[in-house]
Design an enzyme around this catalytic site. Structure first.
Site, PDB file in Angstrom:
ATOM      1  N   ARG A 130     -62.374 -32.668  -5.063  1.00  0.00           N
ATOM      2  CA  ARG A 130     -62.674 -31.440  -4.323  1.00  0.00           C
ATOM      3  C   ARG A 130     -62.259 -31.505  -2.849  1.00  0.00           C
ATOM      4  O   ARG A 130     -62.358 -30.518  -2.128  1.00  0.00           O
ATOM      5  CB  ARG A 130     -64.173 -31.105  -4.456  1.00  0.00           C
ATOM      6  CG  ARG A 130     -64.504 -30.616  -5.859  1.00  0.00           C
ATOM      7  CD  ARG A 130     -65.982 -30.385  -6.074  1.00  0.00           C
ATOM      8  NE  ARG A 130     -66.579 -29.366  -5.245  1.00  0.00           N
ATOM      9  CZ  ARG A 130     -66.678 -28.061  -5.538  1.00  0.00           C
ATOM     10  NH1 ARG A 130     -66.175 -27.627  -6.683  1.00  0.00           N
ATOM     11  NH2 ARG A 130     -67.247 -27.212  -4.720  1.00  0.00           N
ATOM     12  N   CYS A 220     -77.862 -22.368  -4.186  1.00  0.00           N
ATOM     13  CA  CYS A 220     -77.648 -21.098  -4.891  1.00  0.00           C
ATOM     14  C   CYS A 220     -78.435 -21.138  -6.206  1.00  0.00           C
ATOM     15  O   CYS A 220     -78.014 -20.588  -7.211  1.00  0.00           O
ATOM     16  CB  CYS A 220     -76.166 -20.808  -5.112  1.00  0.00           C
ATOM     17  SG  CYS A 220     -75.319 -21.999  -6.138  1.00  0.00           S
TER      18      CYS A 220
END
Ligand code: SAM
Length: 291
Positions: A130, A220
């Site tokens: 990532r 989230c």
């Protein structure tokens, strides 16, 4: 009804998850362009988001990330709820800021823009795969005040640095509003391991924060085990860490009665975004100051 929906009902929320429609939003990269210039170039139906700076809801039949403006780094496609943690942390030009879990860089680029490319942001990311996405976004957006380090943020104190501001946008279980398969993929038993990692990250965030420094914790996820209960845990652990109230025209207070059990009433100072009430993805934000 699945086990998660049952829990939301116990927390006082009843809704049909299949009916939720999220609003698309973007953020102007003020390092490269003004709001006026960008809106003129994009020429689409955009509505200023009242509780965010330089951010707009929009409707269009093309994707923002397929435009030349995106490639030039003028615009960042970023859900409105995801823009809240930096907006609440308010990093300033002269500050040293740590972004503990940074890829793909939505919040690092937002903070760099708020800091006018001044001060310094140290962005950590533990997943090798990532890192390129994070670096690409920093380059596209013209960010020059950021150092990227491949590192497990549970050991951020190895850096032997202290920060004025720390953003811990923690890895989490996610939520059904951003992943239609979420209810099929997730089990309640997943939450134990996830919340254990989040606690380790929070603990390290405390140690790298300067006195008078501010830590914003966000996920989230809509699950109390990853949110309110983690904040209650860190407040119990460090008496010099205090919650600051988040006052916004959107969202609910943090929950203080969780499945029938009363927890620290201070937790109501946190912010909880339910998708069915806001049209934004699920989110939780806590703002803590080290005394
Ligand atoms: C919620 S995402 C972060 C999103 C990012 N803050 C943004 O706004 O674009 C969590 C990120 O944390 C990374 N991560 C997970 N565990 C980590 C750890 N122990 N240390 C550092 N990064 C970690 C994941 O690979 C993932 O990229």
């Amino acid at each position: 009804m699945n086990e998660f929906m049952q829990r939301y009902q116990e927390l006082g929320e009843e809704f049909d998850s299949s009916k939720i429609k999220l609003r698309s939003s973007f953020r102007v990269n003020t390092l490269k362009i003004t709001d006026e210039e960008l809106l003129k170039r994009l020429n689409l139906q955009a509505e200023k988001i009242s509780f965010l700076d330089n951010a707009y809801f929009y409707e269009s039949d093309f994707s923002i990330s397929s435009t030349p403006e995106y490639l030039m780094g003028y615009v960042y496609s970023q859900e409105a709820a995801s823009q809240l943690p930096p907006q609440i942390l308010k990093p300033k030009e002269e500050e040293k800021v740590l972004d503990m879990c940074a890829s793909p860089g939505s919040k690092t680029t937002q903070m760099a823009s708020m800091m006018n490319n001044k001060g310094v942001i140290v962005s950590l990311e533990s997943n090798n795969l990532r890192i390129p996405k994070l670096q690409n976004n920093l380059e596209r957006c013209g960010v020059t005040n950021c150092i990227v380090i491949k590192k497990d943020a549970r050991f951020a104190d190895d850096l032997k640095m202290e920060f004025d501001k720390v953003l811990l946008d923690a890895p989490c279980s996610g939520n059904f509003s951003i992943d239609k398969e979420w209810f099929n993929k997730r089990k309640l038993s997943d939450l134990k391991a996830i919340s254990k990692t989040q606690k380790k990250l929070l603990d390290c965030a405390y140690h790298v924060l300067k006195k008078e420094g501010v830590l914003v914790y966000s996920t989230c996820s809509l699950e109390p085990e990853e949110n309110e209960l983690n904040i209650e845990w860190i407040l119990k652990r460090y008496s010099d860490l205090k919650l600051e109230e988040i006052k916004l025209e959107i969202g609910d207070q943090g929950l203080t009665n969780i499945f029938g059990e009363e927890i620290n009433p201070e937790i109501k100072k946190c912010l909880r975004i339910w998708p069915h009430k806001t049209g934004l993805q699920g989110f939780f934000v806590a703002k803590l100051k080290k005394q």
